[in-house]
Design a protein around this motif. Structure first.
Motif, PDB file in Angstrom:
ATOM      1  N   ASN A 252       6.232   0.800 -14.418  1.00  0.00           N
ATOM      2  CA  ASN A 252       5.016   0.447 -15.053  1.00  0.00           C
ATOM      3  C   ASN A 252       4.169   1.817 -15.272  1.00  0.00           C
ATOM      4  O   ASN A 252       3.605   2.022 -16.303  1.00  0.00           O
ATOM      5  CB  ASN A 252       4.437  -0.531 -14.563  1.00  0.00           C
ATOM      6  CG  ASN A 252       4.739  -1.934 -15.138  1.00  0.00           C
ATOM      7  OD1 ASN A 252       6.183  -1.977 -14.999  1.00  0.00           O
ATOM      8  ND2 ASN A 252       4.014  -2.844 -15.246  1.00  0.00           N
ATOM      9  N   THR A 253       4.239   2.447 -14.280  1.00  0.00           N
ATOM     10  CA  THR A 253       3.391   3.902 -14.194  1.00  0.00           C
ATOM     11  C   THR A 253       4.336   4.927 -15.461  1.00  0.00           C
ATOM     12  O   THR A 253       3.504   5.453 -16.182  1.00  0.00           O
ATOM     13  CB  THR A 253       3.302   4.649 -13.008  1.00  0.00           C
ATOM     14  OG1 THR A 253       2.690   3.622 -12.095  1.00  0.00           O
ATOM     15  CG2 THR A 253       2.699   5.867 -12.982  1.00  0.00           C
ATOM     16  N   HIS A 254       5.462   4.928 -15.512  1.00  0.00           N
ATOM     17  CA  HIS A 254       6.010   5.527 -16.102  1.00  0.00           C
ATOM     18  C   HIS A 254       5.999   5.147 -17.783  1.00  0.00           C
ATOM     19  O   HIS A 254       5.581   5.959 -18.428  1.00  0.00           O
ATOM     20  CB  HIS A 254       7.355   5.771 -16.100  1.00  0.00           C
ATOM     21  CG  HIS A 254       8.499   6.277 -17.255  1.00  0.00           C
ATOM     22  ND1 HIS A 254       9.087   5.705 -18.021  1.00  0.00           N
ATOM     23  CD2 HIS A 254       8.772   7.645 -17.339  1.00  0.00           C
ATOM     24  CE1 HIS A 254       9.640   6.478 -18.911  1.00  0.00           C
ATOM     25  NE2 HIS A 254       9.541   7.563 -18.365  1.00  0.00           N
ATOM     26  N   ALA A 255       6.050   3.873 -17.967  1.00  0.00           N
ATOM     27  CA  ALA A 255       5.869   3.317 -19.179  1.00  0.00           C
ATOM     28  C   ALA A 255       4.383   3.493 -19.707  1.00  0.00           C
ATOM     29  O   ALA A 255       4.022   3.909 -20.925  1.00  0.00           O
ATOM     30  CB  ALA A 255       5.939   1.841 -19.270  1.00  0.00           C
ATOM     31  N   GLY A 256       3.369   3.165 -18.832  1.00  0.00           N
ATOM     32  CA  GLY A 256       1.972   3.637 -19.345  1.00  0.00           C
ATOM     33  C   GLY A 256       1.640   5.106 -19.446  1.00  0.00           C
ATOM     34  O   GLY A 256       1.007   5.172 -20.564  1.00  0.00           O
TER      35      GLY A 256
ATOM     36  N   ALA B  68       0.965  -1.186  -0.149  1.00  0.00           N
ATOM     37  CA  ALA B  68       0.047   0.023  -0.009  1.00  0.00           C
ATOM     38  C   ALA B  68       0.820   1.447   0.085  1.00  0.00           C
ATOM     39  O   ALA B  68       0.570   2.201  -0.714  1.00  0.00           O
ATOM     40  CB  ALA B  68      -0.766  -0.057   1.399  1.00  0.00           C
ATOM     41  N   ALA B  69       1.876   1.239   0.835  1.00  0.00           N
ATOM     42  CA  ALA B  69       2.852   2.362   0.896  1.00  0.00           C
ATOM     43  C   ALA B  69       3.579   2.771  -0.327  1.00  0.00           C
ATOM     44  O   ALA B  69       3.747   3.760  -0.945  1.00  0.00           O
ATOM     45  CB  ALA B  69       3.755   2.323   1.918  1.00  0.00           C
ATOM     46  N   SER B  70       3.793   1.616  -0.946  1.00  0.00           N
ATOM     47  CA  SER B  70       4.561   1.702  -2.344  1.00  0.00           C
ATOM     48  C   SER B  70       3.648   2.340  -3.509  1.00  0.00           C
ATOM     49  O   SER B  70       4.224   2.771  -4.371  1.00  0.00           O
ATOM     50  CB  SER B  70       5.433   0.275  -2.983  1.00  0.00           C
ATOM     51  OG  SER B  70       4.371  -0.748  -3.066  1.00  0.00           O
ATOM     52  N   ILE B  71       2.414   1.875  -3.329  1.00  0.00           N
ATOM     53  CA  ILE B  71       1.569   2.352  -4.622  1.00  0.00           C
ATOM     54  C   ILE B  71       1.292   3.758  -4.157  1.00  0.00           C
ATOM     55  O   ILE B  71       1.296   4.475  -5.188  1.00  0.00           O
ATOM     56  CB  ILE B  71       0.130   1.360  -4.338  1.00  0.00           C
ATOM     57  CG1 ILE B  71       0.163   0.158  -4.557  1.00  0.00           C
ATOM     58  CG2 ILE B  71      -1.027   2.122  -4.998  1.00  0.00           C
ATOM     59  CD1 ILE B  71      -1.028  -0.901  -4.398  1.00  0.00           C
ATOM     60  N   VAL B  72       1.206   4.194  -2.896  1.00  0.00           N
ATOM     61  CA  VAL B  72       1.059   5.481  -2.579  1.00  0.00           C
ATOM     62  C   VAL B  72       2.140   6.464  -3.234  1.00  0.00           C
ATOM     63  O   VAL B  72       1.903   7.626  -3.712  1.00  0.00           O
ATOM     64  CB  VAL B  72       0.593   5.881  -1.044  1.00  0.00           C
ATOM     65  CG1 VAL B  72       0.563   7.275  -0.915  1.00  0.00           C
ATOM     66  CG2 VAL B  72      -0.604   5.182  -0.919  1.00  0.00           C
ATOM     67  N   ALA B  73       3.312   5.890  -3.022  1.00  0.00           N
ATOM     68  CA  ALA B  73       4.457   6.795  -3.317  1.00  0.00           C
ATOM     69  C   ALA B  73       5.079   6.494  -4.969  1.00  0.00           C
ATOM     70  O   ALA B  73       5.498   7.357  -5.543  1.00  0.00           O
ATOM     71  CB  ALA B  73       5.793   6.300  -2.450  1.00  0.00           C
ATOM     72  N   GLY B  74       4.733   4.992  -5.319  1.00  0.00           N
ATOM     73  CA  GLY B  74       5.201   4.673  -6.565  1.00  0.00           C
ATOM     74  C   GLY B  74       4.493   5.492  -7.650  1.00  0.00           C
ATOM     75  O   GLY B  74       5.183   5.789  -8.637  1.00  0.00           O
ATOM     76  N   ILE B  75       3.139   5.526  -7.654  1.00  0.00           N
ATOM     77  CA  ILE B  75       2.426   6.201  -8.684  1.00  0.00           C
ATOM     78  C   ILE B  75       2.884   7.536  -9.054  1.00  0.00           C
ATOM     79  O   ILE B  75       3.020   7.943 -10.201  1.00  0.00           O
ATOM     80  CB  ILE B  75       0.977   5.597  -8.604  1.00  0.00           C
ATOM     81  CG1 ILE B  75       0.679   4.299  -8.791  1.00  0.00           C
ATOM     82  CG2 ILE B  75       0.064   6.525  -9.719  1.00  0.00           C
ATOM     83  CD1 ILE B  75      -0.818   3.670  -8.527  1.00  0.00           C
ATOM     84  N   PRO B  76       2.805   8.244  -7.878  1.00  0.00           N
ATOM     85  CA  PRO B  76       3.195   9.649  -8.024  1.00  0.00           C
ATOM     86  C   PRO B  76       4.606  10.018  -8.690  1.00  0.00           C
ATOM     87  O   PRO B  76       4.820  10.667  -9.487  1.00  0.00           O
ATOM     88  CB  PRO B  76       3.041  10.406  -6.804  1.00  0.00           C
ATOM     89  CG  PRO B  76       2.003   9.392  -6.255  1.00  0.00           C
ATOM     90  CD  PRO B  76       2.241   8.147  -6.491  1.00  0.00           C
ATOM     91  N   LEU B  77       5.479   9.132  -8.297  1.00  0.00           N
ATOM     92  CA  LEU B  77       6.866   8.965  -8.963  1.00  0.00           C
ATOM     93  C   LEU B  77       6.966   8.558 -10.250  1.00  0.00           C
ATOM     94  O   LEU B  77       7.501   9.479 -11.065  1.00  0.00           O
ATOM     95  CB  LEU B  77       7.785   7.979  -7.967  1.00  0.00           C
ATOM     96  CG  LEU B  77       8.022   8.587  -6.571  1.00  0.00           C
ATOM     97  CD1 LEU B  77       8.809   7.446  -5.897  1.00  0.00           C
ATOM     98  CD2 LEU B  77       9.020   9.759  -6.862  1.00  0.00           C
ATOM     99  N   GLY B  78       6.129   7.786 -10.816  1.00  0.00           N
ATOM    100  CA  GLY B  78       6.082   7.232 -12.232  1.00  0.00           C
ATOM    101  C   GLY B  78       5.432   8.281 -12.904  1.00  0.00           C
ATOM    102  O   GLY B  78       5.826   8.738 -14.111  1.00  0.00           O
TER     103      GLY B  78
END
Length: 482
Positions: free
Chosen positions: A371-375, A302-312
């Motif tokens: 994957n967020t960056h690629a999408g 959950a923490a990685s989703i909250v941080a990872g999507i904005p970073l991507g």
């Protein structure tokens, strides 16, 4: 009067604080940790890894005491040459807020061993005889290879021609020795498997190895903070001789007993029969380990989703930031897990869930960010222009057009992170965070396939369940643009 009563209650609550016992990741340390926990009624944090990790936990106050050896304290912790006395060790330990005391009664020194038939054929009885046999293949534990009182010092003292060997788990080395895949391994003098595998412990003819008398290494404030529990620890002094320690090691390594059952031999108890697989798989600790493992995976994810999507998103929207962001999460993925755990223990000042969750959060970032960056970067220019033609603001374009279009790629990254995290979470047991890794670590220490499988199978099953859950979720979101 109320103030006095509050003080009394506070002192009573403080006096009841359990002593936190740590242990390293090998059979004897597990068993001694169980004995200390039983003596004090405290909590046992088993299998915390090598000396560096368990020492970091002690200094940080995450544990109060653990079983250690005088030779290890001298060579690895305070860097004193020779075989210093307990008084000299404590003088050097004092600035670190630590004390070594309560000698348990046995010496467990290092040694090198060979199969008896192989040693006899080659005429090898002493460590110095190894110089004439450069062809021999060594299989040494990782800790022994890295210790000053291990391979580096031994190689210099005896002028051994063998190159630096590759590391091999201590429990697995016996099997490798029996199969003839290695010729020489490091052993502890109280190993129960020395006799079982018909090994010859080579004579240390240059007296390189110091004494490794088993003692307790504890925090300076322990006797004051928990006087009753410490008094019980003091009663252990001199009560475990080498014969008893070998017997307890044999119960765990050769007779299929759990560490708790082996420790019960100290007080003359005989607990339980040999374990069966289903009984071990669904043992009393199954639901506790499952709960801990799920907590590790879900909270870190959950923490990685909250941080990872904005970073991507930031990496996709800000071209100059893309390489630093993607490079940083990529570098984090290459850091060895135990090294990261050791660093986090020192940083946050505790072992257990907190450093484990931080580490798992960091490891889960890479697939989500990439994957967020690629999408986001894979969205066609025409779709972006159409959104602009509709008069949508940048924030609206992001939420109504770009993220829905990138959603399949983002979900694939989250699914990858979730499945990877289920497996990576097993390593968290090495810093007392629990989960199925507790069984895997114990199985490695014992070279016990039954215990290993009892930890690996639930972890694999959980990974499959997570994957199925994501597949079902993707079907429900089939309306999303592809």
């Amino acid at each position: 009067m109320k103030f006095i009563l509050l003080m009394v209650f506070a002192c009573a609550a403080h006096a009841e604080d359990p002593v936190r016992v740590g242990s390293k990741r090998f059979t004897e340390s597990y068993i001694l940790g169980e004995i200390l926990a039983r003596a004090t009624g405290g909590q046992h944090k088993p299998g915390l890894g090598n000396t560096g990790i368990v020492l970091s936990a002690l200094k940080a106050g995450a544990i109060d005491v653990y079983p250690e050896y005088t030779g290890t304290i001298a060579a690895e912790i305070v860097r004193l040459p020779g075989s210093p006395s307990l008084e000299q060790l404590n003088a050097a330990l004092a600035p670190q807020g630590l004390v070594a005391g309560v000698p348990l009664g046995f010496n467990n020194t290092y040694g090198l061993a060979m199969r008896e038939d192989r040693a006899q054929t080659l005429g090898i009885r002493r460590l110095s005889d190894l110089r004439a046999h450069a062809e021999l293949k060594f299989g040494l534990s990782q800790e022994f290879i890295g210790r000053a009182d291990g391979w580096p010092g031994l190689k210099r003292a005896y002028g051994l021609p063998q190159p630096r060997p590759s590391g091999l788990d201590h429990g697995l080395a016996y099997e490798a020795m029996a199969a003839g895949r290695i010729d020489v391994m490091d052993v502890y003098s109280t190993d129960a498997k020395i006799e079982r595998y018909h090994l010859r412990v080579l004579e240390d003819d240059r007296h390189f190895f110091p004494r490794y008398d088993a003692v307790l290494l504890y925090r300076l404030d322990l006797p004051r903070r928990a006087p009753e529990q410490f008094a019980r620890l003091k009663k252990l002094e001199g009560r475990i001789d080498a014969r008893l320690m070998i017997r307890m090691n044999a119960a765990a390594e050769l007779e299929g007993k759990s560490f708790a059952q082996a420790a019960a031999l100290f007080s003359g108890e005989v607990k339980g029969e040999r374990r069966e697989f289903l009984g071990t798989l669904f043992g009393a600790d199954f639901w506790r380990l499952t709960r801990e493992h799920l907590l590790l995976v879900l909270v870190s994810l959950a923490a990685s989703i909250v941080a990872g999507i904005p970073l991507g998103i930031a990496a996709a929207k800000l071209p100059r930031a893309a390489q630093p962001i993607l490079g940083a999460v990529g570098v984090i993925q290459t850091i060895p897990s135990l090294a990261l755990f050791a660093f986090l223990i020192a940083l946050v000042g505790t072992i257990g869930m907190v450093p484990a969750l931080i580490a798992l959060f960091l490891y889960a970032l890479l697939p989500i960010v990439r994957n967020t960056h690629a999408g986001m970067t894979g969205i066609g220019r025409g779709m972006r222009q159409a959104a602009m033609a509709l008069g949508l603001e940048p924030r609206q374009r992001l939420w109504l057009v770009e993220l829905p279009l990138a959603a399949p790629s983002i979900l694939a990254g989250i699914k990858t992170s979730a499945v990877i995290n289920v497996g990576t979470a097993t390593i968290a047991a090495f810093i007392g965070a629990g989960g199925y890794g507790e069984r895997i670590a114990a199985g490695l220490a014992l070279n016990d396939n039954l215990t290993l499988l009892a930890g690996a199978i639930p972890a694999a099953a959980l990974a499959l369940l997570v994957q199925v859950a994501f597949e079902l979720g993707e079907r429900r979101l089939a309306w999303l643009p592809r």
